[in-house]
Design a protein around this motif. Structure first.
Motif, PDB file in Angstrom:
ATOM      1  N   PRO A 120       0.831  -1.215   0.000  1.00  0.00           N
ATOM      2  CA  PRO A 120       0.000   0.000   0.000  1.00  0.00           C
ATOM      3  C   PRO A 120       0.858   1.254   0.000  1.00  0.00           C
ATOM      4  O   PRO A 120       1.996   1.249   0.473  1.00  0.00           O
ATOM      5  CB  PRO A 120      -0.790  -0.131   1.323  1.00  0.00           C
ATOM      6  CG  PRO A 120      -0.657  -1.570   1.725  1.00  0.00           C
ATOM      7  CD  PRO A 120       0.663  -2.022   1.211  1.00  0.00           C
ATOM      8  N   ASP A 121       0.298   2.351  -0.517  1.00  0.00           N
ATOM      9  CA  ASP A 121       1.005   3.629  -0.529  1.00  0.00           C
ATOM     10  C   ASP A 121       1.348   4.057   0.893  1.00  0.00           C
ATOM     11  O   ASP A 121       0.504   3.987   1.797  1.00  0.00           O
ATOM     12  CB  ASP A 121       0.153   4.714  -1.191  1.00  0.00           C
ATOM     13  CG  ASP A 121      -0.037   4.467  -2.674  1.00  0.00           C
ATOM     14  OD1 ASP A 121       0.783   3.718  -3.247  1.00  0.00           O
ATOM     15  OD2 ASP A 121      -0.998   5.020  -3.244  1.00  0.00           O
ATOM     16  N   TRP A 170       3.376   2.656   2.930  1.00  0.00           N
ATOM     17  CA  TRP A 170       3.810   1.561   3.771  1.00  0.00           C
ATOM     18  C   TRP A 170       5.119   0.996   3.230  1.00  0.00           C
ATOM     19  O   TRP A 170       5.483   1.225   2.081  1.00  0.00           O
ATOM     20  CB  TRP A 170       2.751   0.441   3.785  1.00  0.00           C
ATOM     21  CG  TRP A 170       1.471   0.821   4.455  1.00  0.00           C
ATOM     22  CD1 TRP A 170       0.614   1.807   4.080  1.00  0.00           C
ATOM     23  CD2 TRP A 170       0.896   0.204   5.599  1.00  0.00           C
ATOM     24  NE1 TRP A 170      -0.468   1.841   4.919  1.00  0.00           N
ATOM     25  CE2 TRP A 170      -0.322   0.870   5.864  1.00  0.00           C
ATOM     26  CE3 TRP A 170       1.285  -0.854   6.420  1.00  0.00           C
ATOM     27  CZ2 TRP A 170      -1.151   0.514   6.919  1.00  0.00           C
ATOM     28  CZ3 TRP A 170       0.455  -1.212   7.466  1.00  0.00           C
ATOM     29  CH2 TRP A 170      -0.739  -0.525   7.716  1.00  0.00           C
ATOM     30  N   SER A 188      -6.139  -3.030  -0.588  1.00  0.00           N
ATOM     31  CA  SER A 188      -5.691  -4.392  -0.877  1.00  0.00           C
ATOM     32  C   SER A 188      -5.876  -5.307   0.324  1.00  0.00           C
ATOM     33  O   SER A 188      -6.234  -6.477   0.179  1.00  0.00           O
ATOM     34  CB  SER A 188      -4.226  -4.380  -1.314  1.00  0.00           C
ATOM     35  OG  SER A 188      -3.401  -3.802  -0.312  1.00  0.00           O
ATOM     36  N   GLU A 221      -6.547   4.219   8.070  1.00  0.00           N
ATOM     37  CA  GLU A 221      -7.411   3.798   6.978  1.00  0.00           C
ATOM     38  C   GLU A 221      -6.880   2.460   6.458  1.00  0.00           C
ATOM     39  O   GLU A 221      -5.731   2.368   6.028  1.00  0.00           O
ATOM     40  CB  GLU A 221      -7.424   4.834   5.855  1.00  0.00           C
ATOM     41  CG  GLU A 221      -8.005   6.183   6.256  1.00  0.00           C
ATOM     42  CD  GLU A 221      -9.507   6.135   6.473  1.00  0.00           C
ATOM     43  OE1 GLU A 221     -10.138   5.144   6.015  1.00  0.00           O
ATOM     44  OE2 GLU A 221     -10.043   7.069   7.082  1.00  0.00           O
ATOM     45  N   THR A 261       3.798   1.093   8.886  1.00  0.00           N
ATOM     46  CA  THR A 261       3.781   2.527   8.587  1.00  0.00           C
ATOM     47  C   THR A 261       4.968   3.236   9.210  1.00  0.00           C
ATOM     48  O   THR A 261       5.237   4.389   8.887  1.00  0.00           O
ATOM     49  CB  THR A 261       2.511   3.175   9.156  1.00  0.00           C
ATOM     50  OG1 THR A 261       2.488   2.996  10.586  1.00  0.00           O
ATOM     51  CG2 THR A 261       1.261   2.570   8.555  1.00  0.00           C
ATOM     52  N   TYR A 282       3.955  -5.587   6.863  1.00  0.00           N
ATOM     53  CA  TYR A 282       3.905  -4.228   6.349  1.00  0.00           C
ATOM     54  C   TYR A 282       3.809  -3.284   7.537  1.00  0.00           C
ATOM     55  O   TYR A 282       3.100  -3.556   8.503  1.00  0.00           O
ATOM     56  CB  TYR A 282       2.672  -4.013   5.459  1.00  0.00           C
ATOM     57  CG  TYR A 282       2.724  -4.711   4.126  1.00  0.00           C
ATOM     58  CD1 TYR A 282       3.896  -5.270   3.635  1.00  0.00           C
ATOM     59  CD2 TYR A 282       1.573  -4.799   3.341  1.00  0.00           C
ATOM     60  CE1 TYR A 282       3.926  -5.898   2.406  1.00  0.00           C
ATOM     61  CE2 TYR A 282       1.594  -5.437   2.107  1.00  0.00           C
ATOM     62  CZ  TYR A 282       2.777  -5.992   1.653  1.00  0.00           C
ATOM     63  OH  TYR A 282       2.792  -6.613   0.442  1.00  0.00           O
ATOM     64  N   PRO A 284      -5.777  -0.238   4.141  1.00  0.00           N
ATOM     65  CA  PRO A 284      -5.483  -0.225   2.702  1.00  0.00           C
ATOM     66  C   PRO A 284      -6.467  -1.093   1.926  1.00  0.00           C
ATOM     67  O   PRO A 284      -6.913  -2.141   2.418  1.00  0.00           O
ATOM     68  CB  PRO A 284      -4.061  -0.804   2.635  1.00  0.00           C
ATOM     69  CG  PRO A 284      -3.475  -0.526   3.982  1.00  0.00           C
ATOM     70  CD  PRO A 284      -4.611  -0.633   4.948  1.00  0.00           C
ATOM     71  N   TYR A 310      -8.174  -4.785   2.770  1.00  0.00           N
ATOM     72  CA  TYR A 310      -9.616  -4.958   2.975  1.00  0.00           C
ATOM     73  C   TYR A 310     -10.186  -5.991   2.019  1.00  0.00           C
ATOM     74  O   TYR A 310     -10.992  -6.842   2.409  1.00  0.00           O
ATOM     75  CB  TYR A 310     -10.346  -3.625   2.799  1.00  0.00           C
ATOM     76  CG  TYR A 310     -11.850  -3.777   2.913  1.00  0.00           C
ATOM     77  CD1 TYR A 310     -12.456  -3.818   4.159  1.00  0.00           C
ATOM     78  CD2 TYR A 310     -12.646  -3.923   1.785  1.00  0.00           C
ATOM     79  CE1 TYR A 310     -13.822  -3.986   4.277  1.00  0.00           C
ATOM     80  CE2 TYR A 310     -14.012  -4.097   1.892  1.00  0.00           C
ATOM     81  CZ  TYR A 310     -14.595  -4.127   3.143  1.00  0.00           C
ATOM     82  OH  TYR A 310     -15.946  -4.314   3.259  1.00  0.00           O
TER      83      TYR A 310
END
Length: 332
Positions: A261-262, A264, A293, A289, A280, A278, A291, A295
């Motif tokens: 995810p963006d 990460w 992918s 939120e 942050t 993964y 990500p 969810y």
């Protein structure tokens, strides 16, 4: 001390849904004032008799006046949609029942809306608040949208049965408790027709402030007012103790073969057999939120593990909190 804090952490909030007496039977069709699921001469007769004061306009209101508001009854009687119930509506029903008109000036086959349920939750949702710190309670009609025909919705808030916020369109109520104890927080919601629904939080605990010399995550919750599935919405985290403000690190485990995810990055794996993680890194936001992918994969019943850690301004780090993340689809 750590044992006591652990007890605080696992406390859960008991939530009870209360449907008020105004939750009326359904379906309720516009024009069907005797509620036989048809538009007939009998409905025209009810309007005529009501106009001269011989009976209630609506059969449900006649039998159960606490269930049907006057505004709702008038809405049901306004068959031609001109904003009032009068002899023109009775005439329209007579002409329709006699087959004299084909097109309906007003779609009487629409269910008259009453509020099915309402959400109520607190921003301090670990199971307790503390004396002297404001807590905000949020209320919302599920699935609300600006073009809702029966908006605006209005809300009145109560603590132990005493009104503490007058009815208004504001969906939040902020309150500072001055004494410890157990409280019942409740809200009554009204739609445009004054139909109501209620929700309450029973045994909401207010405690003395508990000193924490180390940061600690005391609340984690997925939240989305319009969610149709459990697990939808962002993850909201709250930390206490140590030296505020806090930063938060979110790590998702068991997410192999998912696009990164963006924002990460993947932790370097020290064990080749271990699952990819993964993260942050530490960020300022207490809201994550999920990500898309993650969810999507969770929505097909593939659970993940989310690990949250808080760090205060002095660099002290909390114990990590582990959350099993999956999406459970509601039925209906």
């Amino acid at each position: 001390m750590k044992k006591i804090l652990g007890i605080i952490l696992i406390m859960t909030l008991i939530v009870t849904t209360v449907m008020t007496a105004h939750a009326v039977p359904a379906p309720m069709y516009v024009g069907d004032l005797d509620h036989d699921n048809d538009l007939t001469i009998l409905d025209a007769t009810r309007i005529q008799r009501w106009l001269v004061g011989l009976e209630e306009l609506d059969a449900y209101r006649e039998k159960y006046p606490d269930w049907i508001t006057e505004k709702l009854a008038l809405y049901l009687g306004d068959v031609n949609g001109d904003g009032s119930c009068d002899i023109l509506d009775a005439t329209f029903i007579q002409r329709y029942a006699a087959g004299m008109i084909d097109a309906r000036m007003w779609d009487f086959s629409t269910w008259a809306y009453y509020i099915d349920d309402i959400q109520l939750y607190a921003d301090r949702d670990s199971g307790k608040a503390v004396v002297g710190k404001p807590v905000t309670f949020h209320a919302q009609v599920p699935g609300y949208h600006e073009n809702d025909e029966f908006a605006p919705y209005t809300y009145a808030f109560f603590i132990n049965g005493e009104k503490v916020k007058e009815r208004s369109e504001q969906t939040d109520m902020t309150y500072t408790f001055t004494e410890t104890g157990y409280y019942t927080i409740s809200v009554t919601c009204y739609n445009r027709l004054d139909c109501t629904a209620g929700h309450r939080i029973s045994n909401y605990q207010v405690a003395e402030p508990y000193p924490l010399d180390q940061p600690m995550i005391v609340s984690t919750r997925f939240r989305d007012d319009s969610a149709k599935n459990f697990g939808e919405g962002p993850l909201c985290v709250r930390a206490e103790g140590g030296d505020a403000p806090y930063q938060y690190m979110y790590r998702i485990v068991n997410c192999d073969e998912i696009p990164l995810p963006d924002g990460w990055y993947a932790e370097e794996q020290t064990d080749p057999a271990a699952s990819l993680v993964y993260t942050t890194g530490y960020i300022d936001s207490p809201v994550l939120e999920i990500p898309a992918s993650i969810y999507r994969k969770a929505a097909v019943y593939e659970p993940f593990t989310i690990i949250v850690t808080a760090r205060d301004s002095s660099g002290a780090v909390s114990e990590p909190v582990t959350i099993d993340y999956f999406v459970e689809h509601l039925i209906g």
